[in-house]
Structure formats: C-alpha cells, structure tokens
Design a protein around this motif. Structure first.
Motif, PDB file in Angstrom:
ATOM      1  N   ALA A 142      -5.874   5.422   2.129  1.00 42.72           N
ATOM      2  CA  ALA A 142      -6.957   4.496   2.451  1.00 42.72           C
ATOM      3  C   ALA A 142      -6.429   3.074   2.604  1.00 42.72           C
ATOM      4  O   ALA A 142      -6.848   2.332   3.509  1.00 42.72           O
ATOM      5  CB  ALA A 142      -8.027   4.552   1.357  1.00 42.72           C
ATOM      6  N   ALA A 143      -5.489   2.681   1.738  1.00 37.88           N
ATOM      7  CA  ALA A 143      -4.929   1.329   1.817  1.00 37.88           C
ATOM      8  C   ALA A 143      -4.108   1.131   3.082  1.00 37.88           C
ATOM      9  O   ALA A 143      -3.926  -0.002   3.539  1.00 37.88           O
ATOM     10  CB  ALA A 143      -4.077   1.048   0.584  1.00 37.88           C
ATOM     11  N   THR A 200      -6.481  11.504  -6.323  1.00 37.61           N
ATOM     12  CA  THR A 200      -6.994  10.137  -6.254  1.00 37.61           C
ATOM     13  C   THR A 200      -5.911   9.165  -5.813  1.00 37.61           C
ATOM     14  O   THR A 200      -6.144   8.273  -4.980  1.00 37.61           O
ATOM     15  CB  THR A 200      -7.566   9.711  -7.616  1.00 37.61           C
ATOM     16  OG1 THR A 200      -8.654  10.577  -7.966  1.00 37.61           O
ATOM     17  CG2 THR A 200      -8.053   8.278  -7.579  1.00 37.61           C
ATOM     18  N   ALA A 201      -4.706   9.338  -6.359  1.00 33.07           N
ATOM     19  CA  ALA A 201      -3.603   8.449  -5.988  1.00 33.07           C
ATOM     20  C   ALA A 201      -3.239   8.599  -4.521  1.00 33.07           C
ATOM     21  O   ALA A 201      -3.040   7.602  -3.808  1.00 33.07           O
ATOM     22  CB  ALA A 201      -2.385   8.741  -6.865  1.00 33.07           C
ATOM     23  N   GLU A 235      -5.168   9.691  -2.059  1.00 36.57           N
ATOM     24  CA  GLU A 235      -6.260   9.165  -1.239  1.00 36.57           C
ATOM     25  C   GLU A 235      -6.255   7.644  -1.227  1.00 36.57           C
ATOM     26  O   GLU A 235      -6.535   7.015  -0.196  1.00 36.57           O
ATOM     27  CB  GLU A 235      -7.595   9.699  -1.762  1.00 36.57           C
ATOM     28  CG  GLU A 235      -7.784  11.191  -1.517  1.00 36.57           C
ATOM     29  CD  GLU A 235      -8.958  11.769  -2.289  1.00 36.57           C
ATOM     30  OE1 GLU A 235      -9.595  11.017  -3.063  1.00 36.57           O
ATOM     31  OE2 GLU A 235      -9.232  12.984  -2.136  1.00 36.57           O
ATOM     32  N   ARG A 236      -5.922   7.035  -2.361  1.00 42.49           N
ATOM     33  CA  ARG A 236      -5.898   5.573  -2.440  1.00 42.49           C
ATOM     34  C   ARG A 236      -4.809   5.000  -1.546  1.00 42.49           C
ATOM     35  O   ARG A 236      -5.011   3.994  -0.855  1.00 42.49           O
ATOM     36  CB  ARG A 236      -5.694   5.147  -3.896  1.00 42.49           C
ATOM     37  CG  ARG A 236      -5.762   3.639  -4.110  1.00 42.49           C
ATOM     38  CD  ARG A 236      -5.793   3.293  -5.592  1.00 42.49           C
ATOM     39  NE  ARG A 236      -4.606   3.758  -6.291  1.00 42.49           N
ATOM     40  CZ  ARG A 236      -4.600   4.701  -7.232  1.00 42.49           C
ATOM     41  NH1 ARG A 236      -5.736   5.297  -7.583  1.00 42.49           N
ATOM     42  NH2 ARG A 236      -3.473   5.045  -7.839  1.00 42.49           N
ATOM     43  N   GLU A 274       2.804   1.978  -3.616  1.00 42.94           N
ATOM     44  CA  GLU A 274       2.118   2.073  -4.899  1.00 42.94           C
ATOM     45  C   GLU A 274       2.519   3.397  -5.551  1.00 42.94           C
ATOM     46  O   GLU A 274       2.381   4.457  -4.956  1.00 42.94           O
ATOM     47  CB  GLU A 274       0.602   2.019  -4.715  1.00 42.94           C
ATOM     48  CG  GLU A 274      -0.151   2.131  -6.017  1.00 42.94           C
ATOM     49  CD  GLU A 274      -1.660   2.209  -5.812  1.00 42.94           C
ATOM     50  OE1 GLU A 274      -2.361   2.445  -6.797  1.00 42.94           O
ATOM     51  OE2 GLU A 274      -2.106   2.053  -4.668  1.00 42.94           O
ATOM     52  N   ALA A 284       0.825  -1.204   0.000  1.00 44.10           N
ATOM     53  CA  ALA A 284       0.000   0.000   0.000  1.00 44.10           C
ATOM     54  C   ALA A 284       0.859   1.254   0.000  1.00 44.10           C
ATOM     55  O   ALA A 284       0.585   2.223  -0.712  1.00 44.10           O
ATOM     56  CB  ALA A 284      -0.920  -0.002   1.218  1.00 44.10           C
TER      57      ALA A 284
END
Length: 449
Positions: A389-390, A382-383, A385-386, A330, A327
């Motif tokens: 979140a992960a 978006t990246a 936040e992803r 990434e 996570a």
C-alpha cells in the motif's frame, strides 16, 4: 476402486492410503490440496483418464508438478493430478529446441541441453517445474535478454476438459495456444511442450553481498545503476534476513544482508566487469561474480531446495527512485525477504507470436517472502499489505501470475492481464472448459455470454 485403478499406469490414491499425504504435498507446505482422489499420472493417457473421470462425476481438477505454486489454493475434494512421474527431455540441437514433459524440472532441461551449447529460459530455482513456470509467464536469469519463457514456446500437448489430447500450435487452435502461454492450467493439463533454446553456455554471473546496515544506500545505488545497463544485463536485488542455522555461512547467519544477483549474457568479459564495477565500489562483504557455466547458475539465487512454508506477496512496479525506499524497506515485523527483479529489455516487447502474458510495461517486480515460523500469519499479511500500500505511487496495479500466491492471490488474477486480454481469456475458457473443471488454480472463470 479396483475398476478405477485399472485405468491408470500410475497410482490412484484416496485419503485412506498411506501414500496419500506424500503425493499431495508439494514444495510449498503452507497449504496443500486435500482431494478425494489423487492420480499420479505417468502418461498422457493417465491424464486423459483422470480428466474424464472428473468430468463424468462433476468434480473439479487441480494439477501439481513440484508444488511451488500451491500456496495459491488449498482445496477440499475433487481430483488432483500430479505429474512428477512424467519427466523427460528430448533435445533437437539442429533446430535449437527441446521437448519437455509435464513433470520435468529445469535442472534436467539445463543438464541435457548444455552439451549442445544451448540453454532454456529457465528460472532462478532449477528445481522448479519447467511447464508450470513457462505457462505462468516464466521470468528467469536470461529474461531481459531474450524475453519471457512463454514467448519461446513452439507447441503444446494438452488434455482439455473433454478429455481430448490436443497438439496445439500457432496454426492449430491458435486461440488456445495464445491462452495457455500466460493462462497456466485454466484450459487443460499440459502433458508436454516444445520450447526454443538459446545459444548460451557461459554467463558473467554471481552474487554481490553487502551489510544489511547499508540496505537503503545499496538499494538506492542499485536503482540508479539499473537505469544505465543494457538488456544483456539481468539482475535483481534482495534484502534477506538469514536464519540462525549452522547450514548458513557464518558471515550471513542470523543477519540481514543485501544481495545483488547478476547474470550478464554477452561474451565480452571486459564489458561485463566494467558494468559491474560501480556496484563493487560500494564495498562488498562477499563477491562471487565472475565467468560461470550457465549450468551452474542456480547458485546465483541459491533458492532453498527443501520444502518450506512461507507467505508471499507481489506487485509490479514502475520507475523507482529513492523516495520509494522508506516504504520498500520497512522491515518490522517482516518480511524476511524483500526482492526487486529488474524487468524491461526483451520482456517489454511483444513476442513474435502473441501470448497472454501482461504488464510488459512494468520496470520491476516486487516479491515479499516471510517464513510462517517467523511471526503469526495475520502479522505477516498485515506487514506485506502495508508495504504494498505504501508503494502505491509506484504500483502499476499489475501482477505476475508466477508470483501470485498466498493471501488474496485469487482476487488478483485479473491484474495479471489487460482488461481486453482477460476478457478474451474468459471467452476461450468458455469454449474449452465451459463448466470450469480446471478451477482449483489461479482461476479464470468462463464467460457467461
């Protein structure tokens, strides 16, 4: 306008003035205030006059030193007070303290304290403003050893929303003293502060750089290593995609590499080398770690000095292990920088005089940074936040005010504090700024009851 400008020593600018854009633009160029009036404060009296003018006309006030934190808000209207003209340092070597004016950068403080064998608890970027950094908590190269910069403030001079210049200490207006150290500019404009200095002249520091092809391996080894080191060892790790520019050294240019930054404060060179040895066995591309003057410590992180436009995101994390790495690392399409700063040590302990800095139980601070030229803003957000979140299983839910900028920063201010401390901050805000004059910031609204 003439009658207004006669009240100030520094410049007073409107959008029609050719100097307006330069005055309102800070180091972070992603967002900039667009005020109706900019006051280039040169004295505390200028700050008082600006705050009084704003209060008389019901205008909000923003404060800007170097503009590193201005990504947190981009406001139209109101009054912007810039403090860069208020740059001064007075060192008291016998007391091991320094008085620092509002617009002073850390590099000036470091250079003026070093001849006395002393150092401030400055940040990794010497060109950052000392006062705003400290009021937001202050996480730097010596923090595991000595604590947050906010833990070592002795007194503050601050102009509150009523236009009064107050000298605030633990004994004189203790609630305001508590709130300012961690609450930033929610309670007034700090025109100067007195801080502790520490007896540091040299450190064992520098950077270990590894190939980006081994990112996961190096991060995993670093996480295991941090569990073994004493609090004299301050460090961080970052995966960095360097731009393909001539100014970048050829081995790094256009490549992703892993940087482990070291700042060891104890004087025993043999111990320092033994502590770093496990990292060196991993095989470095570049190794600059060695004995250095603290005054040269800005080269460790080598943060950019030129103004930049970037989007960043942050989170405070608990214990990490290899399960978190997929996570964390990434990398498509961004970010260009994924950084972990090792917390704990003295930062985990309550300071001798309590302050509002929260989340002292976190083990790491995560910082994600992407230049806006690297991708569309929506893709960057978006990246980021992803990734956060992960990392949910390791995310403490806490945030650190100094690093809150970019998208969603305003909604995360509460997470910088415990619920009880946030409530206390809002109650103190209601006393000193009941109309929320200082709201163009990481805002804490005044309590309503």
């Amino acid at each position: 306008m003439k009658q207004l400008t006669e009240r100030f020593t520094g410049p007073v600018l409107t959008p029609d003035d050719e100097r307006y854009d330069a005055e309102r633009t800070g180091w972070q160029t992603a967002r900039a205030h667009r005020p109706d009036l900019v006051v280039g404060a040169a004295t505390p009296a200028d700050v008082q006059a600006a705050v009084k003018h704003a209060a008389d006309h019901g205008l909000p006030v923003a404060v800007q030193g170097t503009g590193h934190a201005s990504a947190a808000v981009a406001a139209e209207g109101g009054v912007l007070i810039t403090t860069e003209r208020m740059a001064a340092v007075r060192v008291d070597p016998d007391a091991a303290t320094a008085w620092v004016a509002a617009g002073t950068r850390w590099n000036q403080v470091v250079s003026e304290t070093a001849p006395f064998g002393l150092a401030p608890l400055s940040g990794s970027a010497p060109h950052v403003g000392a006062v705003s950094y400290t009021l937001g908590g202050g996480l730097g190269l010596l923090s595991r050893t000595y604590g947050y910069a906010a833990d070592h403030v002795r007194s503050l001079d601050v102009v509150t929303a009523d236009g009064h210049l107050r000298h605030v200490t633990p004994d004189n207006e203790p609630d305001l003293f508590w709130a300012l150290r961690g609450g930033r500019d929610n309670f007034g404009v700090v025109t100067g502060m007195e801080i502790d200095l520490v007896p540091v002249t040299t450190i064992y520091g520098g950077t270990l750089i590894f190939s980006g092809e081994r990112t996961a391996e190096i991060f995993d080894a670093y996480l295991q290593w941090t569990a073994t080191v004493p609090e004299a060892m301050n460090s961080s790790i970052a995966s960095i995609l360097s731009p393909n520019l001539p100014a970048i050294p050829e081995p790094l240019r256009g490549r992703r590499t892993v940087h482990i930054r070291i700042s060891y404060t104890a004087g025993d060179l043999a111990t320092a080398e033994s502590l770093v040895a496990p990292l060196r066995t991993l095989g470095t591309m570049i190794d600059t770690v060695g004995k250095m003057a603290f005054a040269d410590s800005g080269v460790i992180h080598n943060d950019p000095v030129a103004p930049t436009a970037a989007e960043s995101s942050t989170a405070m994390l608990g214990d990490l292990n290899s399960d978190a790495l997929p996570a964390l690392l990434e990398q498509e399409p961004t970010p260009h920088i994924v950084e972990l700063r090792h917390l704990g040590g003295a930062m985990a302990r309550p300071p001798a005089i309590p302050n509002a800095v929260g989340n002292r139980d976190a083990r790491f601070l995560l910082n994600l940074v992407s230049p806006l030229a690297s991708a569309e803003l929506s893709r960057i957000r978006t990246a980021h936040e992803r990734i956060i979140a992960a990392l949910g299983p390791w995310d403490t839910g806490g945030r650190f005010l100094n690093y809150l900028s970019g998208h969603g920063a305003a909604s995360q201010v509460r997470a910088a504090y415990s619920p009880a401390d946030y409530r206390r901050l809002s109650e103190i805000k209601a006393v000193y700024d009941p109309h929320n004059t200082f709201r163009l910031n990481h805002n804490i609204a005044p309590a309503k009851d």
